[in-house]
Write a protein that holds these residues in place. Sequence first.
Motif, PDB file in Angstrom:
ATOM      1  N   ASP A 184       0.832  -1.213   0.000  1.00 34.86           N
ATOM      2  CA  ASP A 184       0.000   0.000   0.000  1.00 34.86           C
ATOM      3  C   ASP A 184       0.864   1.259   0.000  1.00 34.86           C
ATOM      4  N   GLN A 185       1.938   1.258   0.786  1.00 31.00           N
ATOM      5  CA  GLN A 185       2.844   2.404   0.803  1.00 31.00           C
ATOM      6  C   GLN A 185       3.558   2.553  -0.533  1.00 31.00           C
ATOM      7  N   PHE A 186       3.962   1.435  -1.128  1.00 30.24           N
ATOM      8  CA  PHE A 186       4.580   1.433  -2.457  1.00 30.24           C
ATOM      9  C   PHE A 186       3.628   2.062  -3.476  1.00 30.24           C
ATOM     10  N   ASP A 187       2.377   1.589  -3.486  1.00 32.25           N
ATOM     11  CA  ASP A 187       1.391   2.120  -4.436  1.00 32.25           C
ATOM     12  C   ASP A 187       1.117   3.597  -4.190  1.00 32.25           C
ATOM     13  N   ALA A 188       1.010   3.979  -2.927  1.00 28.32           N
ATOM     14  CA  ALA A 188       0.740   5.390  -2.609  1.00 28.32           C
ATOM     15  C   ALA A 188       1.885   6.275  -3.091  1.00 28.32           C
ATOM     16  N   PHE A 189       3.131   5.856  -2.871  1.00 27.82           N
ATOM     17  CA  PHE A 189       4.256   6.675  -3.302  1.00 27.82           C
ATOM     18  C   PHE A 189       4.340   6.744  -4.819  1.00 27.82           C
ATOM     19  N   CYS A 190       4.273   5.597  -5.484  1.00 24.63           N
ATOM     20  CA  CYS A 190       4.375   5.595  -6.948  1.00 24.63           C
ATOM     21  C   CYS A 190       3.266   6.435  -7.577  1.00 24.63           C
ATOM     22  N   GLY A 191       2.108   6.468  -6.932  1.00 21.34           N
ATOM     23  CA  GLY A 191       0.994   7.276  -7.427  1.00 21.34           C
ATOM     24  C   GLY A 191       1.253   8.768  -7.376  1.00 21.34           C
ATOM     25  N   THR A 192       2.243   9.196  -6.598  1.00 21.41           N
ATOM     26  CA  THR A 192       2.564  10.625  -6.514  1.00 21.41           C
ATOM     27  C   THR A 192       3.521  11.068  -7.619  1.00 21.41           C
ATOM     28  N   LEU A 193       4.117  10.123  -8.326  1.00 27.25           N
ATOM     29  CA  LEU A 193       5.088  10.470  -9.370  1.00 27.25           C
ATOM     30  C   LEU A 193       4.356  10.951 -10.621  1.00 27.25           C
TER      31      LEU A 193
ATOM     32  N   LYS B 177       3.734   2.308 -14.359  1.00 27.85           N
ATOM     33  CA  LYS B 177       4.252   2.654 -15.676  1.00 27.85           C
ATOM     34  C   LYS B 177       4.218   4.159 -15.885  1.00 27.85           C
ATOM     35  N   ILE B 178       5.018   4.592 -16.842  1.00 30.46           N
ATOM     36  CA  ILE B 178       4.941   5.949 -17.358  1.00 30.46           C
ATOM     37  C   ILE B 178       5.042   5.829 -18.873  1.00 30.46           C
ATOM     38  N   GLY B 179       4.092   6.427 -19.565  1.00 27.81           N
ATOM     39  CA  GLY B 179       4.087   6.340 -21.021  1.00 27.81           C
ATOM     40  C   GLY B 179       4.027   4.917 -21.527  1.00 27.81           C
TER      41      GLY B 179
ATOM     42  N   ALA C 242      16.158  -4.404   3.437  1.00 29.51           N
ATOM     43  CA  ALA C 242      17.385  -4.194   2.657  1.00 29.51           C
ATOM     44  C   ALA C 242      17.653  -2.712   2.413  1.00 29.51           C
ATOM     45  N   LEU C 243      16.600  -1.909   2.287  1.00 31.99           N
ATOM     46  CA  LEU C 243      16.718  -0.450   2.115  1.00 31.99           C
ATOM     47  C   LEU C 243      15.732   0.229   3.050  1.00 31.99           C
ATOM     48  N   SER C 244      16.068   1.413   3.512  1.00 30.28           N
ATOM     49  CA  SER C 244      15.102   2.191   4.282  1.00 30.28           C
ATOM     50  C   SER C 244      14.001   2.666   3.332  1.00 30.28           C
ATOM     51  N   ASP C 245      12.854   3.008   3.879  1.00 31.25           N
ATOM     52  CA  ASP C 245      11.761   3.511   3.040  1.00 31.25           C
ATOM     53  C   ASP C 245      12.179   4.773   2.284  1.00 31.25           C
ATOM     54  N   GLU C 246      12.936   5.634   2.935  1.00 33.50           N
ATOM     55  CA  GLU C 246      13.371   6.871   2.277  1.00 33.50           C
ATOM     56  C   GLU C 246      14.306   6.583   1.106  1.00 33.50           C
ATOM     57  N   ASP C 247      15.243   5.661   1.311  1.00 36.20           N
ATOM     58  CA  ASP C 247      16.142   5.285   0.212  1.00 36.20           C
ATOM     59  C   ASP C 247      15.360   4.638  -0.923  1.00 36.20           C
ATOM     60  N   LEU C 248      14.429   3.763  -0.575  1.00 37.50           N
ATOM     61  CA  LEU C 248      13.620   3.105  -1.598  1.00 37.50           C
ATOM     62  C   LEU C 248      12.819   4.132  -2.391  1.00 37.50           C
ATOM     63  N   LYS C 249      12.241   5.105  -1.723  1.00 33.51           N
ATOM     64  CA  LYS C 249      11.488   6.158  -2.425  1.00 33.51           C
ATOM     65  C   LYS C 249      12.390   6.906  -3.401  1.00 33.51           C
TER      66      LYS C 249
END
Length: 118
Positions: free
Chosen positions: A4-13, A29-31, A86-93
Amino acid sequence: MTRDQFDAFCGTLPKSMHVIQWGGASVWKIGGKIFAICHHRADASGGKISFKCSDLSYSLLIEVPGILPAPYLARAKWVQIDQADALSDEDLKAYLANAHKLIAANLSRKLQAELGLA
């Protein structure tokens, strides 16, 4: 990061589009080109996350415990996070935002203009 956090963040791009594919994977996706995937997993970790990265990031990330070359996509410099910590949420973002930029930069100039990215 949960799915859910992954989807929420990607949705802001900018101009990102979400689809569910391949048996329930959350695909961003983009384009029309994929920049990140969260593969469904039944446990509480939320799934394995794969994303496009630069050549340098790819070389560094595959040395991190819990991060592997992404199956089927490693030749295109994709990694897969196999362990949630493996990565912090901030690094992953930051890596997800960069994946978005890398894919957007490889779209045709016409498509970039249509999407308002150029």
